[in-house]
Scaffold this motif. Sequence first.
Motif, PDB file in Angstrom:
ATOM      1  N   LEU A  15       0.829  -1.197   0.000  1.00  6.11           N
ATOM      2  CA  LEU A  15       0.000   0.000   0.000  1.00  6.11           C
ATOM      3  C   LEU A  15       0.869   1.255   0.000  1.00  6.11           C
ATOM      4  CD1 LEU A  15      -2.780   1.294   0.069  1.00  6.11           C
ATOM      5  CD2 LEU A  15      -2.777   0.998   2.565  1.00  6.11           C
ATOM      6  N   PHE A  16       1.911   1.272   0.823  1.00  2.93           N
ATOM      7  CA  PHE A  16       2.806   2.431   0.837  1.00  2.93           C
ATOM      8  C   PHE A  16       3.471   2.618  -0.528  1.00  2.93           C
ATOM      9  CE2 PHE A  16       6.982   4.388   1.313  1.00  2.93           C
ATOM     10  CZ  PHE A  16       6.572   5.655   1.720  1.00  2.93           C
ATOM     11  N   ALA A  17       3.905   1.534  -1.147  1.00  2.00           N
ATOM     12  CA  ALA A  17       4.536   1.636  -2.469  1.00  2.00           C
ATOM     13  C   ALA A  17       3.567   2.231  -3.496  1.00  2.00           C
ATOM     14  CB  ALA A  17       5.024   0.266  -2.925  1.00  2.00           C
ATOM     15  N   LEU A  18       2.302   1.844  -3.426  1.00  2.00           N
ATOM     16  CA  LEU A  18       1.296   2.399  -4.335  1.00  2.00           C
ATOM     17  C   LEU A  18       1.107   3.892  -4.072  1.00  2.00           C
ATOM     18  CD1 LEU A  18      -0.845   1.779  -6.548  1.00  2.00           C
ATOM     19  CD2 LEU A  18      -2.481   1.451  -4.671  1.00  2.00           C
ATOM     20  N   ILE A  19       1.008   4.267  -2.811  1.00  2.00           N
ATOM     21  CA  ILE A  19       0.873   5.684  -2.448  1.00  2.00           C
ATOM     22  C   ILE A  19       2.086   6.466  -2.931  1.00  2.00           C
ATOM     23  CG2 ILE A  19       0.848   7.308  -0.498  1.00  2.00           C
ATOM     24  CD1 ILE A  19      -0.753   5.072   1.031  1.00  2.00           C
ATOM     25  N   ASP A  20       3.275   5.967  -2.616  1.00  2.00           N
ATOM     26  CA  ASP A  20       4.505   6.673  -2.957  1.00  2.00           C
ATOM     27  C   ASP A  20       4.676   6.816  -4.467  1.00  2.00           C
ATOM     28  OD1 ASP A  20       6.630   8.041  -1.659  1.00  2.00           O
ATOM     29  OD2 ASP A  20       8.012   6.455  -2.327  1.00  2.00           O
ATOM     30  N   GLY A  21       4.311   5.784  -5.205  1.00  2.00           N
ATOM     31  CA  GLY A  21       4.439   5.815  -6.660  1.00  2.00           C
ATOM     32  C   GLY A  21       3.386   6.681  -7.343  1.00  2.00           C
TER      33      GLY A  21
ATOM     34  N   GLU B  37       2.184  12.354  -6.643  1.00  2.00           N
ATOM     35  CA  GLU B  37       1.822  13.586  -7.356  1.00  2.00           C
ATOM     36  C   GLU B  37       0.437  13.468  -7.985  1.00  2.00           C
ATOM     37  OE1 GLU B  37       3.289  16.556  -7.079  1.00  2.00           O
ATOM     38  OE2 GLU B  37       4.519  15.448  -5.649  1.00  2.00           O
ATOM     39  N   TYR B  38       0.121  12.306  -8.521  1.00  2.00           N
ATOM     40  CA  TYR B  38      -1.196  12.092  -9.121  1.00  2.00           C
ATOM     41  C   TYR B  38      -2.303  12.231  -8.074  1.00  2.00           C
ATOM     42  CZ  TYR B  38      -5.120   9.655 -11.244  1.00  2.00           C
ATOM     43  OH  TYR B  38      -6.363   9.326 -11.706  1.00  2.00           O
ATOM     44  N   LEU B  39      -2.125  11.604  -6.915  1.00  2.00           N
ATOM     45  CA  LEU B  39      -3.147  11.617  -5.862  1.00  2.00           C
ATOM     46  C   LEU B  39      -3.258  12.972  -5.171  1.00  2.00           C
ATOM     47  CD1 LEU B  39      -2.408   8.131  -4.246  1.00  2.00           C
ATOM     48  CD2 LEU B  39      -4.314   8.723  -5.770  1.00  2.00           C
ATOM     49  N   LYS B  40      -2.153  13.697  -5.130  1.00  2.47           N
ATOM     50  CA  LYS B  40      -2.113  14.949  -4.378  1.00  2.47           C
ATOM     51  C   LYS B  40      -3.059  16.013  -4.949  1.00  2.47           C
ATOM     52  CE  LYS B  40       1.198  17.760  -1.950  1.00  2.47           C
ATOM     53  NZ  LYS B  40       2.582  18.036  -1.680  1.00  2.47           N
ATOM     54  N   ARG B  41      -3.443  15.858  -6.182  1.00  2.00           N
ATOM     55  CA  ARG B  41      -4.344  16.853  -6.781  1.00  2.00           C
ATOM     56  C   ARG B  41      -5.676  16.918  -6.034  1.00  2.00           C
ATOM     57  NH1 ARG B  41      -6.774  17.365 -12.801  1.00  2.00           N
ATOM     58  NH2 ARG B  41      -7.753  19.374 -12.417  1.00  2.00           N
ATOM     59  N   TRP B  42      -6.149  15.774  -5.478  1.00  2.00           N
ATOM     60  CA  TRP B  42      -7.466  15.740  -4.844  1.00  2.00           C
ATOM     61  C   TRP B  42      -7.473  15.217  -3.419  1.00  2.00           C
ATOM     62  CZ3 TRP B  42     -10.171  18.840  -7.441  1.00  2.00           C
ATOM     63  CH2 TRP B  42     -10.089  18.902  -8.830  1.00  2.00           C
ATOM     64  N   LEU B  43      -6.379  14.658  -2.934  1.00  2.00           N
ATOM     65  CA  LEU B  43      -6.372  14.066  -1.591  1.00  2.00           C
ATOM     66  C   LEU B  43      -5.465  14.858  -0.659  1.00  2.00           C
ATOM     67  CD1 LEU B  43      -6.217  10.294  -2.599  1.00  2.00           C
ATOM     68  CD2 LEU B  43      -8.218  11.623  -1.880  1.00  2.00           C
ATOM     69  N   PRO B  44      -5.964  15.239   0.522  1.00  2.00           N
ATOM     70  CA  PRO B  44      -5.239  16.154   1.401  1.00  2.00           C
ATOM     71  C   PRO B  44      -4.217  15.503   2.332  1.00  2.00           C
ATOM     72  CG  PRO B  44      -7.390  15.723   2.327  1.00  2.00           C
ATOM     73  CD  PRO B  44      -7.338  15.001   0.996  1.00  2.00           C
ATOM     74  N   TRP B  45      -4.089  14.200   2.345  1.00  2.00           N
ATOM     75  CA  TRP B  45      -3.284  13.521   3.364  1.00  2.00           C
ATOM     76  C   TRP B  45      -1.914  13.042   2.893  1.00  2.00           C
ATOM     77  CZ3 TRP B  45      -2.434   8.821   1.300  1.00  2.00           C
ATOM     78  CH2 TRP B  45      -3.394   8.298   0.438  1.00  2.00           C
ATOM     79  N   LEU B  46      -1.542  13.317   1.655  1.00  2.00           N
ATOM     80  CA  LEU B  46      -0.290  12.774   1.118  1.00  2.00           C
ATOM     81  C   LEU B  46       0.952  13.254   1.862  1.00  2.00           C
ATOM     82  CD1 LEU B  46      -0.325  10.771  -1.302  1.00  2.00           C
ATOM     83  CD2 LEU B  46      -2.335  12.176  -1.251  1.00  2.00           C
ATOM     84  N   ASP B  47       0.956  14.494   2.307  1.00  2.00           N
ATOM     85  CA  ASP B  47       2.123  15.001   3.043  1.00  2.00           C
ATOM     86  C   ASP B  47       2.282  14.326   4.400  1.00  2.00           C
ATOM     87  OD1 ASP B  47       2.738  16.660   0.952  1.00  2.00           O
ATOM     88  OD2 ASP B  47       2.048  18.504   1.919  1.00  2.00           O
ATOM     89  N   ASN B  48       1.226  13.720   4.909  1.00  2.00           N
ATOM     90  CA  ASN B  48       1.287  13.008   6.185  1.00  2.00           C
ATOM     91  C   ASN B  48       1.565  11.518   6.011  1.00  2.00           C
ATOM     92  OD1 ASN B  48       0.685  15.343   7.660  1.00  2.00           O
ATOM     93  ND2 ASN B  48      -1.488  15.067   7.261  1.00  2.00           N
ATOM     94  N   ASN B  49       1.874  11.100   4.802  1.00  2.00           N
ATOM     95  CA  ASN B  49       2.188   9.700   4.545  1.00  2.00           C
ATOM     96  C   ASN B  49       3.433   9.625   3.663  1.00  2.00           C
ATOM     97  OD1 ASN B  49       2.212   6.944   3.818  1.00  2.00           O
ATOM     98  ND2 ASN B  49       0.032   6.816   4.254  1.00  2.00           N
ATOM     99  N   ARG B  50       4.575   9.935   4.272  1.00  2.00           N
ATOM    100  CA  ARG B  50       5.845   9.978   3.536  1.00  2.00           C
ATOM    101  C   ARG B  50       6.718   8.753   3.769  1.00  2.00           C
ATOM    102  NH1 ARG B  50       6.532  13.976   0.413  1.00  2.00           N
ATOM    103  NH2 ARG B  50       5.679  16.017   0.848  1.00  2.00           N
ATOM    104  N   TYR B  51       6.402   7.990   4.794  1.00  2.00           N
ATOM    105  CA  TYR B  51       7.234   6.841   5.163  1.00  2.00           C
ATOM    106  C   TYR B  51       6.355   5.625   5.403  1.00  2.00           C
ATOM    107  CZ  TYR B  51      10.235  10.818   6.108  1.00  2.00           C
ATOM    108  OH  TYR B  51      10.923  11.990   5.990  1.00  2.00           O
TER     109      TYR B  51
END
Length: 185
Positions: free
Chosen positions: A26-32, A35-49
């Motif tokens: 799941l983390f690999a999917l988020i990390d990969g 930028e695509y998800l960040k356009r609409w989802l507010p939590w990406l900066d809180n999931n860096r590791y």
Amino acid sequence: MDDNLLLRAENYLQLELVDQSHAAELFALIDGNREYLKRWLPWLDNNRYLQNTVDFITFSRKQFAESISLTMVIVYRGKIAGVIGFHRVDWVNHSTSIGYWLGENYQGKGIMTKACRTLIDYGFDRLGFNRIEIRCAPGNGKSRAIPERLGFVEEGTLRAAEWLYDHYVDHVVYAMLRTDWNPAR
């Protein structure tokens, strides 16, 4: 709600209750897809590791145990493609909302429509919900297409409903009532 919950949408598509065994993938999917998800989802900066994803899963399982929410991974052809779930379950009023996201490479295959249909069936048939909402930013056409395709009613717009990094975005509210649900859609 069942700790080993698994909902099968198709032979190649299932929803699995999020578990620590999903953390690395799941983390690999988020990390990969950051930028695509960040356009609409507010939590990406809180999931860096990876630990952030582990903590998210722990929190999600706690909320599930307390019947507050349900978070599931979407597994497409054996790979995690995204996440879907019920947020803010209101047991008094038998209502909830669905949140979802999908990795960019999994878009356009009908995955999210099938995943939503499966989760909606579960919510109405097994959990006894009367109302299910989906909220989307007005400019998020791909996300808005899901409730529209499934026959949800657009009820209105909540102004400045969500803080998205450096600005507020509105939310279009779609809703489905159990009496109006047609799973064959």
